[in-house]
Write a protein that holds these residues in place. Structure first.
Motif, PDB file in Angstrom:
ATOM      1  N   LEU A 288       0.812  -1.214   0.000  1.00 27.22           N
ATOM      2  CA  LEU A 288       0.000   0.000   0.000  1.00 27.22           C
ATOM      3  C   LEU A 288       0.851   1.272   0.000  1.00 27.22           C
ATOM      4  CD1 LEU A 288      -2.893  -0.947   2.469  1.00 27.22           C
ATOM      5  CD2 LEU A 288      -2.867  -1.034  -0.028  1.00 27.22           C
ATOM      6  N   MET A 289       2.014   1.232   0.665  1.00 26.35           N
ATOM      7  CA  MET A 289       2.870   2.407   0.734  1.00 26.35           C
ATOM      8  C   MET A 289       3.753   2.564  -0.497  1.00 26.35           C
ATOM      9  SD  MET A 289       3.952   2.083   4.761  1.00 26.35           S
ATOM     10  CE  MET A 289       4.992   3.522   4.737  1.00 26.35           C
ATOM     11  N   GLY A 290       4.107   1.444  -1.126  1.00 27.33           N
ATOM     12  CA  GLY A 290       4.938   1.514  -2.313  1.00 27.33           C
ATOM     13  C   GLY A 290       6.423   1.494  -2.025  1.00 27.33           C
ATOM     14  N   TYR A 291       6.813   1.390  -0.772  1.00 25.82           N
ATOM     15  CA  TYR A 291       8.219   1.286  -0.405  1.00 25.82           C
ATOM     16  C   TYR A 291       8.320   0.594   0.947  1.00 25.82           C
ATOM     17  CZ  TYR A 291       7.325   5.345   2.600  1.00 25.82           C
ATOM     18  OH  TYR A 291       6.817   6.186   3.546  1.00 25.82           O
ATOM     19  N   TRP A 292       9.528   0.153   1.296  1.00 21.64           N
ATOM     20  CA  TRP A 292       9.775  -0.610   2.517  1.00 21.64           C
ATOM     21  C   TRP A 292      10.306   0.326   3.591  1.00 21.64           C
ATOM     22  CZ3 TRP A 292       8.464  -5.362   4.076  1.00 21.64           C
ATOM     23  CH2 TRP A 292       9.102  -5.908   5.177  1.00 21.64           C
ATOM     24  N   ILE A 293       9.580   0.463   4.680  1.00 22.20           N
ATOM     25  CA  ILE A 293       9.933   1.405   5.724  1.00 22.20           C
ATOM     26  C   ILE A 293      10.515   0.730   6.959  1.00 22.20           C
ATOM     27  CG2 ILE A 293       7.713   1.385   6.934  1.00 22.20           C
ATOM     28  CD1 ILE A 293       7.929   4.427   7.190  1.00 22.20           C
ATOM     29  N   PHE A 294      10.615  -0.607   6.949  1.00 21.69           N
ATOM     30  CA  PHE A 294      10.962  -1.341   8.164  1.00 21.69           C
ATOM     31  C   PHE A 294      12.439  -1.703   8.278  1.00 21.69           C
ATOM     32  CE2 PHE A 294       6.579  -2.414   6.891  1.00 21.69           C
ATOM     33  CZ  PHE A 294       5.913  -1.840   7.956  1.00 21.69           C
ATOM     34  N   GLY A 295      13.271  -1.229   7.377  1.00 23.52           N
ATOM     35  CA  GLY A 295      14.706  -1.450   7.501  1.00 23.52           C
ATOM     36  C   GLY A 295      15.205  -2.664   6.743  1.00 23.52           C
ATOM     37  N   ALA A 296      16.508  -2.627   6.387  1.00 16.30           N
ATOM     38  CA  ALA A 296      17.102  -3.697   5.591  1.00 16.30           C
ATOM     39  C   ALA A 296      17.180  -5.007   6.371  1.00 16.30           C
ATOM     40  CB  ALA A 296      18.498  -3.276   5.123  1.00 16.30           C
ATOM     41  N   TRP A 297      17.463  -4.921   7.673  1.00 18.43           N
ATOM     42  CA  TRP A 297      17.588  -6.140   8.478  1.00 18.43           C
ATOM     43  C   TRP A 297      16.274  -6.905   8.500  1.00 18.43           C
ATOM     44  CZ3 TRP A 297      15.113  -7.697  13.021  1.00 18.43           C
ATOM     45  CH2 TRP A 297      15.652  -8.802  13.650  1.00 18.43           C
ATOM     46  N   TRP A 298      15.173  -6.201   8.745  1.00 17.57           N
ATOM     47  CA  TRP A 298      13.886  -6.886   8.800  1.00 17.57           C
ATOM     48  C   TRP A 298      13.440  -7.324   7.409  1.00 17.57           C
ATOM     49  CZ3 TRP A 298      11.367  -9.732  11.836  1.00 17.57           C
ATOM     50  CH2 TRP A 298      10.006 -10.024  11.628  1.00 17.57           C
ATOM     51  N   CYS A 299      13.900  -6.652   6.374  1.00 15.51           N
ATOM     52  CA  CYS A 299      13.590  -7.081   5.006  1.00 15.51           C
ATOM     53  C   CYS A 299      14.145  -8.479   4.758  1.00 15.51           C
ATOM     54  CB  CYS A 299      14.165  -6.091   3.999  1.00 15.51           C
ATOM     55  SG  CYS A 299      14.009  -6.620   2.267  1.00 15.51           S
ATOM     56  N   ASP A 300      15.392  -8.713   5.168  1.00 10.07           N
ATOM     57  CA  ASP A 300      15.996 -10.036   4.977  1.00 10.07           C
ATOM     58  C   ASP A 300      15.271 -11.090   5.806  1.00 10.07           C
ATOM     59  OD1 ASP A 300      17.864  -8.986   3.248  1.00 10.07           O
ATOM     60  OD2 ASP A 300      19.385  -8.697   4.800  1.00 10.07           O
ATOM     61  N   ILE A 301      14.988 -10.773   7.071  1.00  3.31           N
ATOM     62  CA  ILE A 301      14.298 -11.731   7.932  1.00  3.31           C
ATOM     63  C   ILE A 301      12.893 -12.005   7.424  1.00  3.31           C
ATOM     64  CG2 ILE A 301      13.463 -12.171  10.272  1.00  3.31           C
ATOM     65  CD1 ILE A 301      16.483 -12.268   9.988  1.00  3.31           C
TER      66      ILE A 301
END
Length: 224
Positions: A128-141
């Motif tokens: 819905l936002m169109g981008y990842w706001i939760f950080g690179a570390w949580w993106c990998d996890i």
């Protein structure tokens, strides 16, 4: 005017959005206003009010789309989490349900429970936002857990199907050999194989994240 190039922190991005939009909201689809670089390409960021044509986030969704999707998917997530939690509790507490064939169902319910609880909320926000706001570390996890739980869910379904098939075609022979120890080994094997599949992204075997103004979280390269 100098334009920002490359990755910036989420705080810098939100601050820039606030400074650029004033009382309005960002619109990354055109229409004048301030310019900036997105993924190395000069793109206009115009301001629009909350009732504008485009959404309040770079995804381009309108406010109506965001509200509708949020309500529908949130209801779906609650149903998934509560429903699978009740299945797990019922199998764990009811004596009549503590048979070996229901162990496979409980394993499937665990995978689906964590999918609805851990994976779906962040995936919904990212979409819905169109981008990842939760950080690179949580993106990998998050990506690794997504692969783990989806794979475990599929493999548990296959295990349940095999169990039903063998129970019908080899009823006497299979039921004699389907001991609690063997069922536990089968369930453990499903989760171990699912875990092995999700390890490569954590070790660097994944799509290179695109560089640009907006942080992204992509597990694989898009084909289009």
């Amino acid at each position: 005017m100098e334009y920002p190039v490359g990755n910036i922190t989420n705080e810098d991005f939100l601050a820039m959005i606030g400074n650029a939009s004033g009382i309005g909201q960002p619109n990354l689809t055109g229409g004048g206003g301030n310019d900036t670089y997105i993924n190395g390409t000069l793109s206009p960021i115009s301001t629009t009010t909350a009732t504008g044509i485009h959404g309040i986030y770079p995804s381009g969704y309108t406010i109506a789309h965001i509200v509708f999707a949020s309500i529908v998917v949130t209801i779906l997530m609650v149903i998934i989490v509560v429903g699978n939690m009740l299945v797990i509790i019922a199998i764990a507490t009811e004596k009549s349900l503590k048979n070996i064939q229901n162990w496979f169902i409980a394993s499937l319910a665990v995978a689906d429970f964590f999918l609805g609880l851990v994976i779906m909320p962040f995936s919904l926000a990212n979409e819905l936002m169109g981008y990842w706001i939760f950080g690179a570390w949580w993106c990998d996890i998050h990506s690794a857990m997504d692969v783990l739980l989806c794979t475990a869910s599929i493999m548990n379904l296959c295990l349940i199907s095999l169990d039903r098939y063998w129970s019908i075609t080899k009823a006497v022979e299979y039921l004699k050999t389907r001991t609690p120890a063997r069922a536990a080994i089968m369930i453990t094997a499903v989760w171990i194989m699912s875990g092995l599949i999700c390890i490569p992204p954590l070790l660097g075997w994944k799509a290179k994240q695109p560089e640009g103004l907006l942080p992204q979280c992509q597990f694989a390269e898009k084909l289009v």
